[in-house]
Scaffold this active site. Structure first.
Site, PDB file in Angstrom:
ATOM      1  N   HIS A  75      -3.621  44.656   2.052  1.00  0.00           N
ATOM      2  CA  HIS A  75      -4.797  43.878   2.434  1.00  0.00           C
ATOM      3  C   HIS A  75      -5.111  42.899   1.303  1.00  0.00           C
ATOM      4  O   HIS A  75      -4.668  43.080   0.157  1.00  0.00           O
ATOM      5  CB  HIS A  75      -5.993  44.795   2.656  1.00  0.00           C
ATOM      6  CG  HIS A  75      -5.875  45.650   3.876  1.00  0.00           C
ATOM      7  ND1 HIS A  75      -6.958  46.262   4.460  1.00  0.00           N
ATOM      8  CD2 HIS A  75      -4.800  46.007   4.623  1.00  0.00           C
ATOM      9  CE1 HIS A  75      -6.574  46.950   5.518  1.00  0.00           C
ATOM     10  NE2 HIS A  75      -5.254  46.823   5.639  1.00  0.00           N
ATOM     11  N   GLU A  77      -7.789  42.339  -0.479  1.00  0.00           N
ATOM     12  CA  GLU A  77      -8.496  42.916  -1.625  1.00  0.00           C
ATOM     13  C   GLU A  77      -7.559  43.762  -2.486  1.00  0.00           C
ATOM     14  O   GLU A  77      -7.562  43.636  -3.718  1.00  0.00           O
ATOM     15  CB  GLU A  77      -9.676  43.782  -1.148  1.00  0.00           C
ATOM     16  CG  GLU A  77     -10.746  43.037  -0.388  1.00  0.00           C
ATOM     17  CD  GLU A  77     -10.541  43.017   1.120  1.00  0.00           C
ATOM     18  OE1 GLU A  77     -11.534  42.868   1.850  1.00  0.00           O
ATOM     19  OE2 GLU A  77      -9.385  43.137   1.590  1.00  0.00           O
ATOM     20  N   CYS A 105     -12.681  46.884   4.302  1.00  0.00           N
ATOM     21  CA  CYS A 105     -12.419  48.064   5.125  1.00  0.00           C
ATOM     22  C   CYS A 105     -12.550  49.305   4.235  1.00  0.00           C
ATOM     23  O   CYS A 105     -12.663  49.188   3.017  1.00  0.00           O
ATOM     24  CB  CYS A 105     -11.022  47.974   5.730  1.00  0.00           C
ATOM     25  SG  CYS A 105      -9.691  48.305   4.548  1.00  0.00           S
ATOM     26  N   CYS A 108      -9.928  49.371   1.331  1.00  0.00           N
ATOM     27  CA  CYS A 108     -10.211  48.367   0.294  1.00  0.00           C
ATOM     28  C   CYS A 108     -11.461  48.729  -0.491  1.00  0.00           C
ATOM     29  O   CYS A 108     -11.494  48.551  -1.715  1.00  0.00           O
ATOM     30  CB  CYS A 108     -10.348  46.987   0.923  1.00  0.00           C
ATOM     31  SG  CYS A 108      -8.783  46.368   1.587  1.00  0.00           S
TER      32      CYS A 108
END
Length: 178
Positions: A75, A77, A105, A108
């Protein structure tokens, strides 16, 4: 140097924004948003971007790389955290903040806590993400359940054989707390 750190006042956080700090926040948030837009335009992955900043200076930036790398943990991040840690040669990103094009999320958010980032600034909400097919609500719901009630079986095996490694870590003079 711009102070980007919120201050805790009794019941919650208060972020004091002067015009200069607001412009600084907007500059870095725009970077994250542009990364998310470019990622979609270049067909490299989902519409997510993240920027890590320390003392007003860009440390790392990344877009979502899940489909590009076939890595479900890539992801924006997490990818930005990996780059920032490598650049700063530390796993502790205290003193840094993250700007992300969407509310993080659960994975993350966990990575952000583990990396010890000071503040999260986000643009889109998890509700906005859910509306385009990125819905993490089931994960939040699963975490509230007892392990035996979760959809994904979680089965403990061989604890007694695994515990010595924990004891070895606990007693090791080489351990680095994190």
């Amino acid at each position: 140097m711009v102070n980007l750190k919120p201050r805790l006042y009794g019941w919650g956080f208060l972020i004091l924004l002067t015009m200069s700090t607001l412009k600084e926040h907007q500059k870095f948030m725009r970077m994250a948003i542009r990364l998310s837009e470019k990622n979609v335009a270049d067909a490299k992955g989902g519409p997510f971007g993240a920027v890590i900043v320390k003392a007003g200076k860009l440390i790392a930036k990344s877009a979502n790389k899940v489909t590009l790398t076939n890595d479900p943990t890539a992801h924006a991040e997490v990818s930005a955290i990996r780059l920032a840690c490598k650049k700063l040669q530390t796993f502790d990103l205290s003193g840094c903040v993250i700007y992300t094009s969407c509310e993080p999320c659960p994975m993350c958010l966990g990575a952000i806590y583990w990396a010890r980032l000071d503040t999260i600034y986000y643009a889109n909400t998890k509700t906005d993400a859910a509306a385009i097919g990125f819905d993490d609500q089931f994960i939040y719901e699963e975490l509230e359940l007892k392990m035996e009630q979760r959809k994904l079986p979680i089965i403990q095996l061989m604890r007694n054989e695994a515990l010595p490694a924990f004891k070895q870590w606990e007693l090791s003079p080489m351990k680095i707390d994190y």
